[in-house]
Design a protein around this motif. Structure first.
Motif, short mmCIF file in Angstrom:
data_model
loop_
_atom_site.label_atom_id
_atom_site.label_comp_id
_atom_site.label_asym_id
_atom_site.label_seq_id
_atom_site.Cartn_x
_atom_site.Cartn_y
_atom_site.Cartn_z
N UNK A 1 8.69 3.61 12.34
CA UNK A 1 9.14 5.32 13.42
C UNK A 1 8.36 6.03 12.47
N UNK A 2 8.60 6.27 11.33
CA UNK A 2 8.45 7.55 10.53
C UNK A 2 7.86 7.64 8.93
N UNK A 3 7.71 8.37 8.41
CA UNK A 3 7.47 7.95 7.11
C UNK A 3 8.77 7.95 6.02
N UNK A 4 9.76 8.32 7.04
CA UNK A 4 11.18 8.28 6.29
C UNK A 4 11.38 6.88 6.24
N UNK A 5 11.47 5.88 7.24
CA UNK A 5 11.85 4.73 7.33
C UNK A 5 10.80 4.21 6.92
N UNK A 6 9.36 4.09 6.95
CA UNK A 6 8.41 3.21 5.64
C UNK A 6 8.39 2.97 4.31
N UNK A 7 9.31 4.50 3.90
CA UNK A 7 9.55 4.86 2.46
C UNK A 7 10.29 4.53 2.11
N UNK B 1 4.07 6.44 -4.80
CA UNK B 1 3.83 7.10 -6.07
C UNK B 1 2.57 7.45 -6.68
N UNK B 2 2.13 7.08 -6.17
CA UNK B 2 0.62 8.17 -6.53
C UNK B 2 0.31 9.33 -6.19
N UNK B 3 1.07 9.98 -4.97
CA UNK B 3 0.95 10.77 -4.21
C UNK B 3 2.61 11.95 -3.72
N UNK B 4 3.57 10.32 -4.41
CA UNK B 4 4.53 11.18 -3.76
C UNK B 4 5.28 11.43 -2.58
N UNK B 5 5.95 11.64 -2.22
CA UNK B 5 6.57 11.83 -0.36
C UNK B 5 6.18 12.57 0.36
N UNK B 6 6.11 13.84 -0.69
CA UNK B 6 5.08 15.17 0.47
C UNK B 6 4.08 14.68 0.61
N UNK C 1 -2.14 4.77 4.62
CA UNK C 1 -2.01 4.24 4.31
C UNK C 1 -2.26 2.40 5.54
N UNK C 2 -1.58 3.21 6.74
CA UNK C 2 -2.73 1.96 7.06
C UNK C 2 -3.95 2.17 7.79
N UNK D 1 0.89 -1.20 0.28
CA UNK D 1 0.10 -0.07 0.21
C UNK D 1 0.90 1.04 0.50
N UNK D 2 1.94 1.77 0.35
CA UNK D 2 3.08 2.44 0.72
C UNK D 2 3.75 3.20 -0.73
N UNK D 3 3.60 1.89 -1.52
CA UNK D 3 4.71 1.68 -2.14
C UNK D 3 3.38 2.31 -3.52
#
Length: 213
Positions: free
Chosen positions: A57-63, A29-34, A41-42, A23-25
């Protein structure tokens, strides 16, 4: 929703991990990192934000985990008997990967100014660099064996290997039949090589007619 947690001493559910990463992928891809939202996602993954945060723990780690999963998925172990067939095999594997849903959009995400620089560096190191290294190794092997000209410009050829795909996509031009073989053949000849006998694909298809000048 997830009921188990690492805090309760139960093993982490790998199926939930995989679902969150998938889902995060798509969101990345759809929304960009920001624009990627951990809450969204959850929710789509059918779990809780708390469960997600226990894993990343955060968006950077999930990405970053998404990028690592892509790298593992794209890792190729291609065996070929000569550099030309290795080149064709690598381009075939590249086509397989880049044709997957969301892959081109993810490339665009990595080029956005709002993408975390560390994430972009991870993507380059884990996804882009290994592919380039394998392609360059095939070309260098061909040059060492005398299949290509001694002064063949491998730096430019390397960029053209995959850059040709992105250029066609940006132009809205359909990918032609037998793209890996035809791209490898064009580069091989441009670098002073002769296509090995018997290297043609099993059922070569003619390319599209040339556009009028």
């Amino acid at each position: 929703m997830e009921s188990a947690s690492r805090g309760s001493g139960r093993a982490r559910d790998s199926a939930i991990d995989a679902r969150i990463l998938a889902v995060a992928g798509r969101h990345l891809a759809r929304d960009g990192y920001a624009g990627m939202s951990l809450a969204a996602v959850a929710q789509e993954a059918g779990t809780t934000r708390q469960a997600l945060y226990r894993r990343w723990p955060g968006k950077a780690e999930l990405a970053a985990a998404v990028v690592a999963a892509l790298a593992e998925e794209d890792r190729a172990d291609l065996a070929a008997d000569n550099p030309f067939t290795t080149l064709v095999a690598e381009l075939t594997d590249f086509q397989r990967g880049v044709s997957k849903s969301g892959r081109l959009s993810l490339v665009g995400t990595m080029l956005q100014d709002t993408t975390d620089p560390d994430l972009r560096a991870r993507y380059r190191a884990r996804v882009i660099a290994p592919r380039r290294a394998r392609l360059l190794a095939a070309l260098e092997s061909a040059r060492r064996q005398g299949h290509l000209a001694a002064d063949a410009d491998l730096e430019i050829a390397l960029t053209m290997c995959t850059g040709a795909w992105y250029a066609r996509e940006l132009a809205g031009a359909p990918i032609p039949p037998n793209w890996p073989y035809r791209t490898a053949s064009l580069l091989w000849r441009a670098l002073g090589g002769t296509i090995p006998t018997g290297a043609a694909p099993p059922n070569p298809q003619p390319g599209p007619p040339a556009a009028p000048a």
